[in-house]
Design a protein around this motif. Sequence first.
Motif, PDB file in Angstrom:
ATOM      1  N   HIS A   1       0.804  -1.228   0.000  1.00  0.00           N
ATOM      2  CA  HIS A   1       0.000   0.000   0.000  1.00  0.00           C
ATOM      3  C   HIS A   1       0.840   1.283   0.000  1.00  0.00           C
ATOM      4  CE1 HIS A   1      -3.079  -2.916   0.799  1.00  0.00           C
ATOM      5  NE2 HIS A   1      -2.682  -3.125   2.032  1.00  0.00           N
ATOM      6  N   VAL A   2       2.087   1.210  -0.405  1.00  0.00           N
ATOM      7  CA  VAL A   2       2.895   2.431  -0.534  1.00  0.00           C
ATOM      8  C   VAL A   2       3.260   2.700  -1.988  1.00  0.00           C
ATOM      9  CG1 VAL A   2       3.844   2.346   1.796  1.00  0.00           C
ATOM     10  CG2 VAL A   2       5.029   1.145  -0.047  1.00  0.00           C
ATOM     11  N   THR A   3       3.120   1.701  -2.854  1.00  0.00           N
ATOM     12  CA  THR A   3       3.383   1.860  -4.280  1.00  0.00           C
ATOM     13  C   THR A   3       2.155   1.395  -5.051  1.00  0.00           C
ATOM     14  OG1 THR A   3       4.374  -0.356  -4.396  1.00  0.00           O
ATOM     15  CG2 THR A   3       5.868   1.508  -4.013  1.00  0.00           C
ATOM     16  N   GLY A   4       2.150   1.660  -6.357  1.00  0.00           N
ATOM     17  CA  GLY A   4       1.032   1.273  -7.206  1.00  0.00           C
ATOM     18  C   GLY A   4       1.513   0.605  -8.471  1.00  0.00           C
ATOM     19  N   ILE A   5       0.577   0.298  -9.341  1.00  0.00           N
ATOM     20  CA  ILE A   5       0.932  -0.455 -10.554  1.00  0.00           C
ATOM     21  C   ILE A   5       1.800   0.369 -11.498  1.00  0.00           C
ATOM     22  CG2 ILE A   5      -1.091  -1.957 -10.433  1.00  0.00           C
ATOM     23  CD1 ILE A   5      -2.383  -0.205 -12.568  1.00  0.00           C
ATOM     24  N   TRP A   6       1.786   1.701 -11.357  1.00  0.00           N
ATOM     25  CA  TRP A   6       2.585   2.535 -12.253  1.00  0.00           C
ATOM     26  C   TRP A   6       3.876   3.020 -11.600  1.00  0.00           C
ATOM     27  CZ3 TRP A   6       0.490   1.261 -16.475  1.00  0.00           C
ATOM     28  CH2 TRP A   6      -0.891   1.167 -16.612  1.00  0.00           C
TER      29      TRP A   6
ATOM     30  N   SER B   1      12.896   3.678 -10.001  1.00  0.00           N
ATOM     31  CA  SER B   1      13.541   4.792  -9.301  1.00  0.00           C
ATOM     32  C   SER B   1      12.667   5.328  -8.177  1.00  0.00           C
ATOM     33  CB  SER B   1      13.890   5.904 -10.291  1.00  0.00           C
ATOM     34  OG  SER B   1      12.743   6.368 -10.970  1.00  0.00           O
ATOM     35  N   GLU B   2      11.347   5.370  -8.391  1.00  0.00           N
ATOM     36  CA  GLU B   2      10.435   5.837  -7.344  1.00  0.00           C
ATOM     37  C   GLU B   2      10.413   4.870  -6.166  1.00  0.00           C
ATOM     38  OE1 GLU B   2       7.259   8.206 -10.246  1.00  0.00           O
ATOM     39  OE2 GLU B   2       6.971   6.085  -9.765  1.00  0.00           O
ATOM     40  N   ALA B   3      10.361   3.574  -6.462  1.00  0.00           N
ATOM     41  CA  ALA B   3      10.349   2.578  -5.389  1.00  0.00           C
ATOM     42  C   ALA B   3      11.664   2.593  -4.619  1.00  0.00           C
ATOM     43  CB  ALA B   3      10.087   1.189  -5.968  1.00  0.00           C
ATOM     44  N   PHE B   4      12.776   2.734  -5.337  1.00  0.00           N
ATOM     45  CA  PHE B   4      14.089   2.753  -4.668  1.00  0.00           C
ATOM     46  C   PHE B   4      14.194   3.947  -3.725  1.00  0.00           C
ATOM     47  CE2 PHE B   4      18.611   3.633  -4.282  1.00  0.00           C
ATOM     48  CZ  PHE B   4      19.130   2.372  -4.036  1.00  0.00           C
ATOM     49  N   LYS B   5      13.656   5.084  -4.150  1.00  0.00           N
ATOM     50  CA  LYS B   5      13.677   6.263  -3.288  1.00  0.00           C
ATOM     51  C   LYS B   5      12.881   6.034  -2.019  1.00  0.00           C
ATOM     52  CE  LYS B   5      12.790  11.251  -3.334  1.00  0.00           C
ATOM     53  NZ  LYS B   5      12.322  12.401  -4.157  1.00  0.00           N
ATOM     54  N   LEU B   6      11.739   5.322  -2.138  1.00  0.00           N
ATOM     55  CA  LEU B   6      10.928   5.002  -0.965  1.00  0.00           C
ATOM     56  C   LEU B   6      11.619   3.971  -0.073  1.00  0.00           C
ATOM     57  CD1 LEU B   6       7.414   4.693  -2.649  1.00  0.00           C
ATOM     58  CD2 LEU B   6       8.110   6.458  -1.005  1.00  0.00           C
ATOM     59  N   GLY B   7      12.401   3.085  -0.698  1.00  0.00           N
ATOM     60  CA  GLY B   7      13.078   2.042   0.055  1.00  0.00           C
ATOM     61  C   GLY B   7      12.199   0.867   0.412  1.00  0.00           C
TER      62      GLY B   7
ATOM     63  N   CYS C   1       6.363  -7.097  -4.569  1.00  0.00           N
ATOM     64  CA  CYS C   1       7.190  -7.892  -5.478  1.00  0.00           C
ATOM     65  C   CYS C   1       7.414  -7.208  -6.821  1.00  0.00           C
ATOM     66  CB  CYS C   1       6.584  -9.283  -5.670  1.00  0.00           C
ATOM     67  SG  CYS C   1       4.908  -9.310  -6.345  1.00  0.00           S
ATOM     68  N   GLN C   2       6.403  -6.487  -7.333  1.00  0.00           N
ATOM     69  CA  GLN C   2       6.576  -5.766  -8.591  1.00  0.00           C
ATOM     70  C   GLN C   2       7.721  -4.768  -8.494  1.00  0.00           C
ATOM     71  OE1 GLN C   2       3.142  -4.098 -10.806  1.00  0.00           O
ATOM     72  NE2 GLN C   2       4.111  -2.102 -10.525  1.00  0.00           N
ATOM     73  N   ASP C   3       7.810  -4.074  -7.356  1.00  0.00           N
ATOM     74  CA  ASP C   3       8.856  -3.075  -7.170  1.00  0.00           C
ATOM     75  C   ASP C   3      10.229  -3.722  -7.029  1.00  0.00           C
ATOM     76  OD1 ASP C   3       6.903  -0.854  -6.974  1.00  0.00           O
ATOM     77  OD2 ASP C   3       6.318  -1.907  -5.146  1.00  0.00           O
ATOM     78  N   TYR C   4      10.315  -4.805  -6.259  1.00  0.00           N
ATOM     79  CA  TYR C   4      11.582  -5.537  -6.165  1.00  0.00           C
ATOM     80  C   TYR C   4      12.062  -5.947  -7.551  1.00  0.00           C
ATOM     81  CZ  TYR C   4      11.602  -6.359  -1.034  1.00  0.00           C
ATOM     82  OH  TYR C   4      11.661  -6.244   0.336  1.00  0.00           O
ATOM     83  N   ALA C   5      11.147  -6.485  -8.368  1.00  0.00           N
ATOM     84  CA  ALA C   5      11.524  -6.957  -9.700  1.00  0.00           C
ATOM     85  C   ALA C   5      11.960  -5.811 -10.598  1.00  0.00           C
ATOM     86  CB  ALA C   5      10.359  -7.721 -10.335  1.00  0.00           C
ATOM     87  N   HIS C   6      11.250  -4.687 -10.543  1.00  0.00           N
ATOM     88  CA  HIS C   6      11.646  -3.527 -11.343  1.00  0.00           C
ATOM     89  C   HIS C   6      13.017  -3.008 -10.920  1.00  0.00           C
ATOM     90  CE1 HIS C   6       7.414  -2.206 -12.876  1.00  0.00           C
ATOM     91  NE2 HIS C   6       8.050  -2.930 -13.770  1.00  0.00           N
ATOM     92  N   VAL C   7      13.249  -2.892  -9.614  1.00  0.00           N
ATOM     93  CA  VAL C   7      14.523  -2.347  -9.140  1.00  0.00           C
ATOM     94  C   VAL C   7      15.675  -3.275  -9.521  1.00  0.00           C
ATOM     95  CG1 VAL C   7      15.877  -1.694  -7.117  1.00  0.00           C
ATOM     96  CG2 VAL C   7      13.470  -1.033  -7.269  1.00  0.00           C
TER      97      VAL C   7
END
Length: 259
Positions: free
Chosen positions: A145-150, A154-160, A164-170
């Motif tokens: 609930h801190v990130t979304g499908i879009w 770079s945005e997820a990395f900044k949030l830290g 799983c979608q964010d881990y895979a993108h990073v």
Amino acid sequence: MKRLKFEYRTDAVFDGPVTDHGFCLRCIPREDERQHLEWYTLDIYPETNIRIAPDVWKNTTTMGFIVKPHREFGFCVRGEVLVDLSRPRKLWNPIFKYPTEYTQTTPEMEHMVNILLKDSTGENPLSRALRLMNGLYAAFEYRQHVTGIWTTASEAFKLGCGVCQDYAHVLTAMCLYAGIPARYASGFMLGEGYTHAWAEVFSEGSWYGLDPTNNLMVDETYIKLAHGRHAADCSVVRGAFRGVVSETQKINVYVEELK
């Protein structure tokens, strides 16, 4: 080689009627060198005509259009898959060497890559990618609930943190910056839960799956639905309809190993 039985169900409820509902699903497991779909059934409601065809990445897509008003939409796919990771995936597209808008790096990400890959000269791409996955797992936090499908890498990395979608993108972004061909993958894991996402890297003639959310190499207990440059290429459900409504959705995935 493992034989896996799976069931994947999604149910969406709208608080008002919708019409002219077009959809595209990637809910049927891929057929490739390492994965064979033994059999499957697919039920979609409301009932409608569908077209099943491969997309540009050879993921199986199911497309349909529902004209009449409806307040519910869902599908259930069941089947069995044979997974054999001893067979190499030799074919690959050079486009998986380049980042997209979802897998761009920032100076902070690049600094982390350079630290993690210090003294890695001479190692193969898989070993270097494993270094990156281990470092990301230690630095990143799983949080819903801190990130979304879009959300981009770079945005997820900044949030830290992220899912799983964010881990895979990073991880994909970090690998691409390091010169390691990489792509995004989606599918299921053994057990009960939801859909999952991971990265795949190309090393010495074959693709290898890396699951940074769990800091694991993908093994024969994973079922792949799709791969592509980023999550938008692998979306399980996409669509549009007429109607100003709110939607609630329930998802359940179950994967069992058959002896």
